[in-house]
Design a protein around this motif. Structure first.
Motif, mmCIF file in Angstrom:
data_model
loop_
_atom_site.group_PDB
_atom_site.id
_atom_site.type_symbol
_atom_site.label_atom_id
_atom_site.label_comp_id
_atom_site.label_asym_id
_atom_site.label_seq_id
_atom_site.Cartn_x
_atom_site.Cartn_y
_atom_site.Cartn_z
ATOM 1 N N LEU A 33 0.824 -1.206 0.000
ATOM 2 C CA LEU A 33 0.000 0.000 0.000
ATOM 3 C C LEU A 33 0.857 1.256 0.000
ATOM 4 O O LEU A 33 0.542 2.221 -0.698
ATOM 5 C CB LEU A 33 -0.953 -0.002 1.205
ATOM 6 N N LEU A 37 0.620 4.247 -2.838
ATOM 7 C CA LEU A 37 0.372 5.638 -2.501
ATOM 8 C C LEU A 37 1.521 6.535 -2.968
ATOM 9 O O LEU A 37 1.283 7.604 -3.554
ATOM 10 C CB LEU A 37 0.150 5.776 -0.998
ATOM 11 N N SER A 67 -2.062 9.320 5.572
ATOM 12 C CA SER A 67 -2.893 8.668 4.556
ATOM 13 C C SER A 67 -2.856 7.156 4.705
ATOM 14 O O SER A 67 -3.888 6.492 4.587
ATOM 15 C CB SER A 67 -2.427 9.073 3.159
ATOM 16 N N LEU A 71 -6.053 4.765 5.286
ATOM 17 C CA LEU A 71 -6.373 3.747 4.291
ATOM 18 C C LEU A 71 -6.349 2.341 4.876
ATOM 19 O O LEU A 71 -7.125 1.483 4.463
ATOM 20 C CB LEU A 71 -5.413 3.840 3.107
ATOM 21 N N ARG A 72 -5.482 2.099 5.834
ATOM 22 C CA ARG A 72 -5.428 0.771 6.457
ATOM 23 C C ARG A 72 -6.645 0.492 7.321
ATOM 24 O O ARG A 72 -7.017 -0.659 7.520
ATOM 25 C CB ARG A 72 -4.140 0.630 7.268
ATOM 26 N N THR A 74 -9.721 1.928 6.656
ATOM 27 C CA THR A 74 -10.942 2.237 5.916
ATOM 28 C C THR A 74 -10.964 1.484 4.584
ATOM 29 O O THR A 74 -10.415 1.945 3.585
ATOM 30 C CB THR A 74 -11.013 3.756 5.665
ATOM 31 N N ALA A 77 -12.029 3.291 1.221
ATOM 32 C CA ALA A 77 -11.060 4.266 0.714
ATOM 33 C C ALA A 77 -9.869 3.546 0.089
ATOM 34 O O ALA A 77 -9.362 3.949 -0.963
ATOM 35 C CB ALA A 77 -10.603 5.187 1.833
ATOM 36 N N ARG A 78 -9.424 2.471 0.732
ATOM 37 C CA ARG A 78 -8.312 1.695 0.186
ATOM 38 C C ARG A 78 -8.692 1.125 -1.179
ATOM 39 O O ARG A 78 -7.882 1.135 -2.112
ATOM 40 C CB ARG A 78 -7.939 0.576 1.146
ATOM 41 N N VAL A 81 -8.346 3.783 -3.814
ATOM 42 C CA VAL A 81 -6.940 4.052 -4.120
ATOM 43 C C VAL A 81 -6.373 2.928 -4.986
ATOM 44 O O VAL A 81 -5.680 3.182 -5.975
ATOM 45 C CB VAL A 81 -6.118 4.225 -2.819
#
Length: 94
Positions: A33, A37, A67, A71-72, A74, A77-78, A81
């Motif tokens: 991840l 990002l 971020s 993201l981890r 949610t 949201a991940r 992305v």
């Protein structure tokens, strides 16, 4: 992949292993991840990333660390992305 625990009637929080054939077909297999990002920020910048995915951690005082934390925690949201990453890189065009 998270499996349901029939005894508890909800998510057990266990991660099940995918078979090798499923992993071979997964374009995100082996891509971390933080690498996703960082590549998106390098390619698009924070401002454009915030326009494409309107979440607070991209639009207000953005940083990789904050971020990643968001993201981890949610999943929706991940997912956004990851989908943007696949659309903007060659990995998604196999």
């Amino acid at each position: 992949m998270i499996s349901k625990d029939p005894r508890k009637g909800g998510l057990a929080g266990r991660v099940t292993k995918l078979s090798n054939s499923e992993q071979q077909n997964n374009p995100l297999h082996g891509v971390r991840l933080d690498a996703i990002l960082e590549e998106l920020v390098a390619k698009l910048g924070w401002e454009e990333l915030g326009k494409k995915i309107n979440i607070r951690c991209f639009n207000y005082d953005p940083s990789i660390k904050s971020s990643l934390a968001f993201l981890r925690k949610t999943p929706w949201a991940r997912e956004k992305v990851e989908q943007l990453y696949l659309r903007t890189t060659k990995k998604g065009r196999k």
